[in-house]
Every structure is written in C-alpha cells, then in structure tokens.
Design a protein around this motif. Sequence first.
Motif, PDB file in Angstrom:
ATOM      1  N   GLY A 138       0.852  -1.197   0.000  1.00  0.00           N
ATOM      2  CA  GLY A 138       0.000   0.000   0.000  1.00  0.00           C
ATOM      3  C   GLY A 138       0.883   1.241   0.000  1.00  0.00           C
ATOM      4  N   GLY A 155       4.021   0.894   2.241  1.00  0.00           N
ATOM      5  CA  GLY A 155       5.035  -0.012   1.714  1.00  0.00           C
ATOM      6  C   GLY A 155       5.695   0.549   0.463  1.00  0.00           C
ATOM      7  N   GLY A 205      -1.066  -2.662   6.660  1.00  0.00           N
ATOM      8  CA  GLY A 205      -2.333  -1.933   6.609  1.00  0.00           C
ATOM      9  C   GLY A 205      -3.480  -2.627   7.312  1.00  0.00           C
ATOM     10  N   ARG A 255      -4.398   7.703   6.887  1.00  0.00           N
ATOM     11  CA  ARG A 255      -4.439   8.589   5.723  1.00  0.00           C
ATOM     12  C   ARG A 255      -3.324   8.176   4.757  1.00  0.00           C
TER      13      ARG A 255
HETATM   14  C1  FAD Z   1     -12.116   3.313  -0.463  1.00  0.00           C
HETATM   15  C2  FAD Z   1     -11.095   4.077   0.357  1.00  0.00           C
HETATM   16  C3  FAD Z   1     -10.930   5.434   0.158  1.00  0.00           C
HETATM   17  C4  FAD Z   1      -9.969   6.138   0.878  1.00  0.00           C
HETATM   18  N1  FAD Z   1      -9.808   7.475   0.633  1.00  0.00           N
HETATM   19  C5  FAD Z   1      -8.854   8.157   1.250  1.00  0.00           C
HETATM   20  C6  FAD Z   1      -8.637   9.547   0.973  1.00  0.00           C
HETATM   21  O1  FAD Z   1      -9.357  10.146   0.170  1.00  0.00           O
HETATM   22  N2  FAD Z   1      -7.628  10.182   1.602  1.00  0.00           N
HETATM   23  C7  FAD Z   1      -6.809   9.546   2.495  1.00  0.00           C
HETATM   24  O2  FAD Z   1      -5.881  10.179   2.982  1.00  0.00           O
HETATM   25  N3  FAD Z   1      -6.998   8.252   2.802  1.00  0.00           N
HETATM   26  C8  FAD Z   1      -7.990   7.541   2.213  1.00  0.00           C
HETATM   27  N4  FAD Z   1      -8.194   6.226   2.530  1.00  0.00           N
HETATM   28  C9  FAD Z   1      -7.330   5.595   3.540  1.00  0.00           C
HETATM   29  C10 FAD Z   1      -5.970   5.221   2.928  1.00  0.00           C
HETATM   30  O3  FAD Z   1      -6.169   4.546   1.714  1.00  0.00           O
HETATM   31  C11 FAD Z   1      -5.173   4.368   3.891  1.00  0.00           C
HETATM   32  O4  FAD Z   1      -4.936   5.108   5.042  1.00  0.00           O
HETATM   33  C12 FAD Z   1      -3.821   3.931   3.282  1.00  0.00           C
HETATM   34  O5  FAD Z   1      -4.025   3.169   2.127  1.00  0.00           O
HETATM   35  C13 FAD Z   1      -2.999   3.120   4.279  1.00  0.00           C
HETATM   36  O6  FAD Z   1      -1.851   2.670   3.652  1.00  0.00           O
HETATM   37  P1  FAD Z   1      -1.026   1.413   4.191  1.00  0.00           P
HETATM   38  O7  FAD Z   1       0.063   1.174   3.210  1.00  0.00           O
HETATM   39  O8  FAD Z   1      -0.673   1.609   5.590  1.00  0.00           O
HETATM   40  O9  FAD Z   1      -2.035   0.183   4.192  1.00  0.00           O
HETATM   41  P2  FAD Z   1      -2.944  -0.458   3.049  1.00  0.00           P
HETATM   42  O10 FAD Z   1      -3.328   0.550   2.053  1.00  0.00           O
HETATM   43  O11 FAD Z   1      -3.996  -1.184   3.790  1.00  0.00           O
HETATM   44  O12 FAD Z   1      -1.978  -1.504   2.337  1.00  0.00           O
HETATM   45  C14 FAD Z   1      -1.522  -2.664   2.999  1.00  0.00           C
HETATM   46  C15 FAD Z   1      -1.071  -3.685   1.973  1.00  0.00           C
HETATM   47  O13 FAD Z   1      -0.433  -4.766   2.636  1.00  0.00           O
HETATM   48  C16 FAD Z   1      -0.817  -5.992   2.031  1.00  0.00           C
HETATM   49  N5  FAD Z   1      -0.673  -7.062   3.018  1.00  0.00           N
HETATM   50  C17 FAD Z   1      -1.345  -7.210   4.180  1.00  0.00           C
HETATM   51  N6  FAD Z   1      -0.936  -8.298   4.836  1.00  0.00           N
HETATM   52  C18 FAD Z   1       0.045  -8.867   4.078  1.00  0.00           C
HETATM   53  C19 FAD Z   1       0.858 -10.031   4.221  1.00  0.00           C
HETATM   54  N7  FAD Z   1       0.773 -10.821   5.298  1.00  0.00           N
HETATM   55  N8  FAD Z   1       1.746 -10.337   3.234  1.00  0.00           N
HETATM   56  C20 FAD Z   1       1.860  -9.516   2.141  1.00  0.00           C
HETATM   57  N9  FAD Z   1       1.105  -8.400   1.964  1.00  0.00           N
HETATM   58  C21 FAD Z   1       0.221  -8.080   2.908  1.00  0.00           C
HETATM   59  C22 FAD Z   1      -2.265  -5.751   1.656  1.00  0.00           C
HETATM   60  O14 FAD Z   1      -2.685  -6.625   0.628  1.00  0.00           O
HETATM   61  C23 FAD Z   1      -2.236  -4.295   1.207  1.00  0.00           C
HETATM   62  O15 FAD Z   1      -1.990  -4.172  -0.172  1.00  0.00           O
HETATM   63  C24 FAD Z   1      -9.153   5.487   1.848  1.00  0.00           C
HETATM   64  C25 FAD Z   1      -9.338   4.116   2.069  1.00  0.00           C
HETATM   65  C26 FAD Z   1     -10.297   3.424   1.349  1.00  0.00           C
HETATM   66  C27 FAD Z   1     -10.492   1.954   1.592  1.00  0.00           C
END
Ligand code: FAD
Length: 558
Positions: A241, A244, A342, A536
């Motif tokens: 995500g 990452g 995430g 976010r």
């Molecule tokens: C529909 C939607 C709209 C949004 N709109 C906004 C917005 O307008 N503005 C904003 O700021 N935020 C928004 N958000 C929130 C924002 O998308 C998240 O805060 C952000 O994506 C978090 O990023 P992350 O990388 O921490 O986690 P994530 O985006 O959750 O990514 C985590 C990744 O890790 C992978 N993963 C998990 N476990 C494993 C494992 N064991 N092995 C390998 N891979 C794994 C998952 O498949 C995933 O791809 C929105 C969220 C959603 C769902």
Amino acid sequence: MAQPADTARTVILTVDDDPGVSRAIARDLRRHYGAGYRIVRAESGESALEALRELKLRGDLVAVILADYRMPQMNGIEFLEQALGVYPGARRVLLTAYADTNAAIDAINVVDLDHYLLKPWDPPEEKLYPVLDDLLTAWRSSDYRPVPATKVVGHRWSARSSYVREFLARNQVPYRWYSSDEPEGRRLLEAAGADGQRLPLVVTPGGTVLVEPDAPELAAHVGLATTPTADFYDLVVIGGGPAGLGAAVYGASEGLRTVLVERSATGGQAGQSSRIENYLGFPDGVSGGQLTERARRQAGRFGAEILTAREVTGLEVNGAARVVRFSDGSAVAAQSVILATGVTYRQLRAPGCDDLTGRGVYYGSSLTEASSCQGEDVYIVGGANSAGQAAMYLARGAKSVTLLVRGESLRASMSYYLVQQIEEAPNITVRTRTEVEAAHGEGHLEQLTLRDVDSGATELVDAQWMFVFIGAAPLTDWLDGTVLRDEHGFILAGPDLTPDGRPPAEWELDRPPYHLETNIPGVFVAGDARARSAKRVASAVGEGAMAVMLVHRYLEQS
Ligand SMILES: Cc1cc2nc3c(=O)[nH]c(=O)nc-3n(C[C@H](O)[C@H](O)[C@H](O)COP(=O)(O)OP(=O)(O)OC[C@H]3O[C@@H](n4cnc5c(N)ncnc54)[C@H](O)[C@@H]3O)c2cc1C
C-alpha cells in the motif's frame, strides 16, 4: 497493395488438400501480401480449424480465409461454417472448379460467403489480388480490432471470476472481460476446448489458457514477479500500500537492496479509492490507482524488487537476520523489515453474506464492478469516507444508489465535502439508522432484509448489488509470539512500547526502540497497521519514508 490495421499479427489463412495447390496459392499470397500479413497454410479443414483456434487464443487477427471447396472429410463449406464460429469477422472466399459453381452459390447463403474464386486464379494480378484487396479494405473498416490484452471468460455471478477481474484490475493488467453466455465468450471457451463448467478461463496475450487460476499462477503468467532474485536483502517491506510503496521508493533510492512483498495487488486500500481529494499536490484529486501505480513504477525505477501474490505468514529472528516466511514455506532474509500490512475490510456478519460474497456482495470492489452495475439499483453499507467515495463513483452509472448507515447522519463519520456531494447527487438516497439483517439469493444476491435500528422493523427489498465498507481491521495474527500488538491487533512501536518509560521485557539494546521500531530491533512498522496511526494516504507514505530513515540509523549501529 492493401495495408492491414495491425501488420504484425494479422493473418490470411488458406486451406487446400492438394499440397501443390496449397503451396502455390500461399506463394502468390506471400508475394503480394507477405510484407503486411502473415500467410498461414493448411492442408485439411481440421488442421485449418486447429490453426484458427490457436490464433484465436493468442489474440491474433484473421482477415481473410480462403478455402478449397473439394476436400475429403470436411469440404470447404463445412470448414467455413465452423471457421465462422471462431472468426466471425474474417472475410470468406471459396476456391472452386467451374463444375462446382452451384455449390459455391449455395454457400453464399450457408456461410455468408464473401466471394468465390474459380480455379485456376492465374494471373493473380487480375483474378486474385483485386478480389482480396477489396475484401481486406472491407475487413479493415469493420470492428475486428486486435485485443492484445489478457482475456477473461467468466460469469457475472461467479465469485472466482470476480476475484480474477479484481486481481488484474488492481495490478493494472489490461484485460478484456467476456461473459460465458455471450457469443464471443462461448467462442473463446470452444477454442480452448473448455466446457465452461470451471470458470473463469483466462487466456494470456501469448495464448496460454488458465482455468480457475489462483493469484500466484495468474501473477506468474501476466508478467508480475513472484519470486525474489536474491536470498538476502538490506530491507524487506511487507505490504504494497502507500506505506510499503513509500518505504520501497525511499529504501531503493537510498541504496538499500530492497524487496517489497505484496499478497494481492500493490496499492492497498488507496488503490481502491476512486478519488483521493486530500493528497498533497493534487488540487483536482487523483485516483488511488493512478497514484499508487506511479509509486510502483517509481520504486521499480530505483531498483526495488516488487513481488505480487505472495503472502507473508511468518517472521523469525535468526541472529542479525530477520527471516520473512511465505505461505508456501519458502523464505527470504534481510537485515531489516518494514511491516506495512495496513488493514483489511471488516466482513458483514449478517446471515447469507458469506455465501454471496463475490456474487452480489462485495468488499471494496466498487471500481472493478462499476461497469456491471450500470443502470441497476445499488446498495452501499457504511457511513465513512470510503462508502461515500464508492457512492459517488457508482452513482455515475447506476440507476440508484442507497447508502445504508447505522448512525444518525453522515456528518459524524464522513468528510464535509463528500456529504455535500452526496446530498447534491440526484440518484443517491441515504437511509440512516438502518442495518442489513440478512442477505438472500440463489447463486447470487437477490434480496436484503433491512432493519430499522430504533424500531426493530424489518423490510425486504430487491437487491442485486451490495458494496460493504464498514471499517477495517489489521490482519496481524501471523505475528503472534514475535511482534507486540494492541488489543485490536495494531502493531505497537516506539513510544507505545514504553508507556512507563521502560522498554519491553525482552528488549536487549541499551537504547529504547526508535519511533517506528517494534519490540524486535530492526523491524519497523509504517502506515495503518501501526497502533494509533492517522489512517491517511499522506501519513502512510510519510511513515514509510521515515521508517527507512530509521532503518539507516539501525544499520549504522548494528
Ligand atoms: C475506499 C477508500 C478510500 C480512501 N480514501 C482516502 C482519501 O481520500 N484520503 C486519504 O488520505 N486516505 C484515504 N483512505 C485511507 C488510505 O487509503 C489508507 O490510510 C492507506 O491506504 C494506508 O496505507 P497502508 O500502506 O498503511 O495500508 P494499506 O493501504 O492497507 O496496504 C496494505 C497492503 O499490505 C498488504 N498485506 C497485508 N498483509 C500482508 C501479508 N501478510 N503479506 C503480504 N502483503 C500483505 C495488503 O494486501 C495491502 O496491499 C481510503 C481508504 C479506502 C479503503
């Protein structure tokens, strides 16, 4: 000479059971059309059909088919009739001797023949080429353009078909969808020798057929890397995500040998967002898919390896090495790890929902399924921004969108700008104080029982599409016994590990954990998976970058 629309893979096929005649016509065709078309020659109806099926699976185009009339086993008309099923758009020519002209005339009706040519066709400049030039011109102006993309033949209400579409879409792999009950879908199934009982069927641009593929098989065939090229890295990033991807961009650009491991598709939650309006530098908003695809390319350009469809299920400490284990038992080791896993959509627990997932009940698939719900009535469950974005996106094509919200109003849980957009949308209705009590349907969603939270009154409504956005939870059980988490499963790091000023019991270093460092030195967390994180995109990206800075600090001291 006529020029084809797509010279590389457009075919003129000729079939004649007399090898001498077959070679002669192929030679004449090659002489005049060889620069622009591939000339394919066969000596029986069966082998010509086999060639057509292979071409079909590879996504090649067939512009013209020339068939001899008198052939044993299968005559030219019988062959053209079957060829019509594989390439309905190809122009059809029958080669006949004078005595067979009546048969040729009959064929004009049976197989919708475009032309019959009398043998011999000498000189070709007079008898053959002018006819074919006209047919090629007509073919080019018709709508049989090349489809180099991966083809997916599936069923609208098949959960696996839905999963495969979503996997390809989220990984930005171009594909074309064919319903198994439409003519072109049936043609592809037939060409692949499949009876359509096991769907989806995926045909790669190279012509490889995959039946009900799982994510690793699919990834490997559509050009996504699934295996690390080395045994040992400076940094393994788990999760693709924003956090990452941020970590991979900064890690690789700062010289760390970096591999990112993603279980499904890079982009994470952000990749499923139709429009992110609050990310710095995009005053008009940006689609999550676009943003994260750019990040993915950026990470790749700096040399980060990106593995897709690989789930991490274990983390072990082996001296200075941090060993990351995959679900198939294989492993990769590194000096440091960033956990960027995430959160994952919470499932609706109402009876019927589990069975109908992927068959009308969807979690976060609104972008992929939007085209299927054109002109239909759609339900969305949830009152936060993700539900609001999905409502706005789906309302563009759906007949109506009904937002089911448990709370009193949207204002408590959704950003002001989205609430305004929803209020102004003519085809969106908001039903507050409402929850889904049950989902019903044979094979796919047909009805929902809705319940008024205050009065308890229930109502049965017809519904074929329901998208659920009721919050998310971290999937971190696989870290049991290694990495400390809070009561909800969010990963503890830095100051959260030292609430009383003292590091956790097993902490052996004479410094406290760094800000994003977990209870295992050299293992960091970034983004939504971290306890008390901002949830976010911008903060996730920022934490990814910051975690890399702390990895450098850790490596300098170890
Ligand atoms: C529909 C939607 C709209 C949004 N709109 C906004 C917005 O307008 N503005 C904003 O700021 N935020 C928004 N958000 C929130 C924002 O998308 C998240 O805060 C952000 O994506 C978090 O990023 P992350 O990388 O921490 O986690 P994530 O985006 O959750 O990514 C985590 C990744 O890790 C992978 N993963 C998990 N476990 C494993 C494992 N064991 N092995 C390998 N891979 C794994 C998952 O498949 C995933 O791809 C929105 C969220 C959603 C769902």
